[in-house]
Design a protein around this motif. Structure first.
Motif, PDB file in Angstrom:
ATOM      1  N   ALA A  13      47.994  27.400  32.872  1.00  0.00           N
ATOM      2  CA  ALA A  13      48.438  28.798  32.980  1.00  0.00           C
ATOM      3  C   ALA A  13      49.454  29.150  31.907  1.00  0.00           C
ATOM      4  O   ALA A  13      49.508  30.296  31.452  1.00  0.00           O
ATOM      5  CB  ALA A  13      49.026  29.045  34.363  1.00  0.00           C
ATOM      6  N   LEU A  14      50.247  28.191  31.474  1.00  0.00           N
ATOM      7  CA  LEU A  14      51.256  28.453  30.446  1.00  0.00           C
ATOM      8  C   LEU A  14      50.657  28.520  29.047  1.00  0.00           C
ATOM      9  O   LEU A  14      51.088  29.324  28.220  1.00  0.00           O
ATOM     10  CB  LEU A  14      52.332  27.363  30.472  1.00  0.00           C
ATOM     11  CG  LEU A  14      53.300  27.412  31.640  1.00  0.00           C
ATOM     12  CD1 LEU A  14      54.114  26.132  31.706  1.00  0.00           C
ATOM     13  CD2 LEU A  14      54.215  28.622  31.522  1.00  0.00           C
ATOM     14  N   VAL A  15      49.659  27.703  28.776  1.00  0.00           N
ATOM     15  CA  VAL A  15      49.121  27.577  27.421  1.00  0.00           C
ATOM     16  C   VAL A  15      48.187  28.721  27.063  1.00  0.00           C
ATOM     17  O   VAL A  15      48.139  29.146  25.910  1.00  0.00           O
ATOM     18  CB  VAL A  15      48.413  26.211  27.255  1.00  0.00           C
ATOM     19  CG1 VAL A  15      47.623  26.145  25.970  1.00  0.00           C
ATOM     20  CG2 VAL A  15      49.433  25.091  27.305  1.00  0.00           C
ATOM     21  N   LYS A  16      47.463  29.241  28.016  1.00  0.00           N
ATOM     22  CA  LYS A  16      46.447  30.242  27.710  1.00  0.00           C
ATOM     23  C   LYS A  16      46.462  31.358  28.744  1.00  0.00           C
ATOM     24  O   LYS A  16      46.595  31.101  29.938  1.00  0.00           O
ATOM     25  CB  LYS A  16      45.076  29.558  27.679  1.00  0.00           C
ATOM     26  CG  LYS A  16      43.967  30.437  27.218  1.00  0.00           C
ATOM     27  CD  LYS A  16      42.688  29.628  27.088  1.00  0.00           C
ATOM     28  CE  LYS A  16      41.564  30.530  26.626  1.00  0.00           C
ATOM     29  NZ  LYS A  16      40.279  29.837  26.645  1.00  0.00           N
ATOM     30  N   ASN A  17      46.327  32.572  28.263  1.00  0.00           N
ATOM     31  CA  ASN A  17      46.218  33.713  29.166  1.00  0.00           C
ATOM     32  C   ASN A  17      44.806  33.691  29.749  1.00  0.00           C
ATOM     33  O   ASN A  17      43.888  34.298  29.220  1.00  0.00           O
ATOM     34  CB  ASN A  17      46.499  35.018  28.426  1.00  0.00           C
ATOM     35  CG  ASN A  17      46.628  36.189  29.370  1.00  0.00           C
ATOM     36  OD1 ASN A  17      46.619  36.029  30.581  1.00  0.00           O
ATOM     37  ND2 ASN A  17      46.748  37.367  28.820  1.00  0.00           N
ATOM     38  N   SER A  18      44.658  32.988  30.846  1.00  0.00           N
ATOM     39  CA  SER A  18      43.343  32.680  31.395  1.00  0.00           C
ATOM     40  C   SER A  18      43.227  33.153  32.835  1.00  0.00           C
ATOM     41  O   SER A  18      44.149  33.724  33.402  1.00  0.00           O
ATOM     42  CB  SER A  18      43.136  31.169  31.341  1.00  0.00           C
ATOM     43  OG  SER A  18      44.124  30.545  32.138  1.00  0.00           O
ATOM     44  N   LEU A  19      42.092  32.841  33.411  1.00  0.00           N
ATOM     45  CA  LEU A  19      41.874  33.157  34.817  1.00  0.00           C
ATOM     46  C   LEU A  19      42.901  32.432  35.693  1.00  0.00           C
ATOM     47  O   LEU A  19      43.382  32.998  36.675  1.00  0.00           O
ATOM     48  CB  LEU A  19      40.450  32.758  35.233  1.00  0.00           C
ATOM     49  CG  LEU A  19      40.077  33.010  36.693  1.00  0.00           C
ATOM     50  CD1 LEU A  19      40.204  34.496  37.029  1.00  0.00           C
ATOM     51  CD2 LEU A  19      38.679  32.515  36.976  1.00  0.00           C
ATOM     52  N   THR A  20      43.256  31.231  35.303  1.00  0.00           N
ATOM     53  CA  THR A  20      44.263  30.477  36.059  1.00  0.00           C
ATOM     54  C   THR A  20      45.571  31.246  36.116  1.00  0.00           C
ATOM     55  O   THR A  20      46.174  31.395  37.181  1.00  0.00           O
ATOM     56  CB  THR A  20      44.497  29.096  35.413  1.00  0.00           C
ATOM     57  OG1 THR A  20      43.259  28.399  35.359  1.00  0.00           O
ATOM     58  CG2 THR A  20      45.515  28.291  36.191  1.00  0.00           C
ATOM     59  N   ARG A  21      46.029  31.746  34.970  1.00  0.00           N
ATOM     60  CA  ARG A  21      47.282  32.516  34.934  1.00  0.00           C
ATOM     61  C   ARG A  21      47.155  33.779  35.772  1.00  0.00           C
ATOM     62  O   ARG A  21      48.042  34.118  36.553  1.00  0.00           O
ATOM     63  CB  ARG A  21      47.650  32.876  33.496  1.00  0.00           C
ATOM     64  CG  ARG A  21      49.021  33.519  33.404  1.00  0.00           C
ATOM     65  CD  ARG A  21      49.361  33.995  32.013  1.00  0.00           C
ATOM     66  NE  ARG A  21      49.488  32.913  31.058  1.00  0.00           N
ATOM     67  CZ  ARG A  21      49.752  33.110  29.768  1.00  0.00           C
ATOM     68  NH1 ARG A  21      49.909  34.327  29.297  1.00  0.00           N
ATOM     69  NH2 ARG A  21      49.845  32.093  28.945  1.00  0.00           N
ATOM     70  N   LYS A  22      46.041  34.462  35.646  1.00  0.00           N
ATOM     71  CA  LYS A  22      45.831  35.696  36.400  1.00  0.00           C
ATOM     72  C   LYS A  22      45.870  35.441  37.905  1.00  0.00           C
ATOM     73  O   LYS A  22      46.502  36.180  38.656  1.00  0.00           O
ATOM     74  CB  LYS A  22      44.493  36.330  36.014  1.00  0.00           C
ATOM     75  CG  LYS A  22      44.226  37.631  36.698  1.00  0.00           C
ATOM     76  CD  LYS A  22      42.916  38.238  36.265  1.00  0.00           C
ATOM     77  CE  LYS A  22      42.702  39.519  37.043  1.00  0.00           C
ATOM     78  NZ  LYS A  22      41.465  40.174  36.750  1.00  0.00           N
ATOM     79  N   LEU A  23      45.208  34.366  38.341  1.00  0.00           N
ATOM     80  CA  LEU A  23      45.204  34.038  39.765  1.00  0.00           C
ATOM     81  C   LEU A  23      46.604  33.716  40.273  1.00  0.00           C
ATOM     82  O   LEU A  23      46.990  34.144  41.358  1.00  0.00           O
ATOM     83  CB  LEU A  23      44.260  32.866  40.036  1.00  0.00           C
ATOM     84  CG  LEU A  23      42.774  33.169  39.910  1.00  0.00           C
ATOM     85  CD1 LEU A  23      41.964  31.882  40.002  1.00  0.00           C
ATOM     86  CD2 LEU A  23      42.319  34.171  40.945  1.00  0.00           C
ATOM     87  N   ILE A  24      47.364  32.967  39.482  1.00  0.00           N
ATOM     88  CA  ILE A  24      48.729  32.642  39.891  1.00  0.00           C
ATOM     89  C   ILE A  24      49.575  33.906  39.989  1.00  0.00           C
ATOM     90  O   ILE A  24      50.351  34.067  40.927  1.00  0.00           O
ATOM     91  CB  ILE A  24      49.355  31.614  38.933  1.00  0.00           C
ATOM     92  CG1 ILE A  24      48.703  30.250  39.143  1.00  0.00           C
ATOM     93  CG2 ILE A  24      50.867  31.517  39.150  1.00  0.00           C
ATOM     94  CD1 ILE A  24      49.135  29.185  38.167  1.00  0.00           C
ATOM     95  N   TYR A  25      49.428  34.815  39.014  1.00  0.00           N
ATOM     96  CA  TYR A  25      50.186  36.073  39.050  1.00  0.00           C
ATOM     97  C   TYR A  25      49.858  36.894  40.289  1.00  0.00           C
ATOM     98  O   TYR A  25      50.733  37.517  40.880  1.00  0.00           O
ATOM     99  CB  TYR A  25      49.873  36.931  37.828  1.00  0.00           C
ATOM    100  CG  TYR A  25      50.528  36.541  36.530  1.00  0.00           C
ATOM    101  CD1 TYR A  25      51.549  35.612  36.444  1.00  0.00           C
ATOM    102  CD2 TYR A  25      50.120  37.144  35.354  1.00  0.00           C
ATOM    103  CE1 TYR A  25      52.136  35.281  35.245  1.00  0.00           C
ATOM    104  CE2 TYR A  25      50.701  36.823  34.140  1.00  0.00           C
ATOM    105  CZ  TYR A  25      51.709  35.895  34.092  1.00  0.00           C
ATOM    106  OH  TYR A  25      52.281  35.583  32.885  1.00  0.00           O
TER     107      TYR A  25
END
Length: 69
Positions: A13-25
């Motif tokens: 989530a930190l390295v790439k603005n990805s689905l993982t980051r979006k889900l965590i947000y």
């Protein structure tokens, strides 16, 4: 529900603005980051900043949003 986040998920989530980051947000559940994950974050912070192509301030903002600080 409580969700425990491991270092792989956090780093992704930190390295790439990805689905993982979006889900965590967007998740409304409580996220738990074990102390070992935070220790690894401190250890690899500079490497993560380079890989993310963010400056230190931007990285801090993203990290704060992820940790919901």
């Amino acid at each position: 529900m409580i969700i425990i986040v491991d270092s792989n998920v956090l780093f992704s989530a930190l390295v790439k603005n990805s689905l993982t980051r979006k889900l965590i947000y967007e998740i409304d559940e409580d996220l738990i980051f074990p102390e070992i994950v935070l220790e690894e974050l401190r250890k690899y912070k500079e490497e993560l900043i380079k890989k993310s192509k963010l400056n230190e301030e931007e990285f801090g903002v993203v990290l704060g949003l992820i940790l919901k600080c």
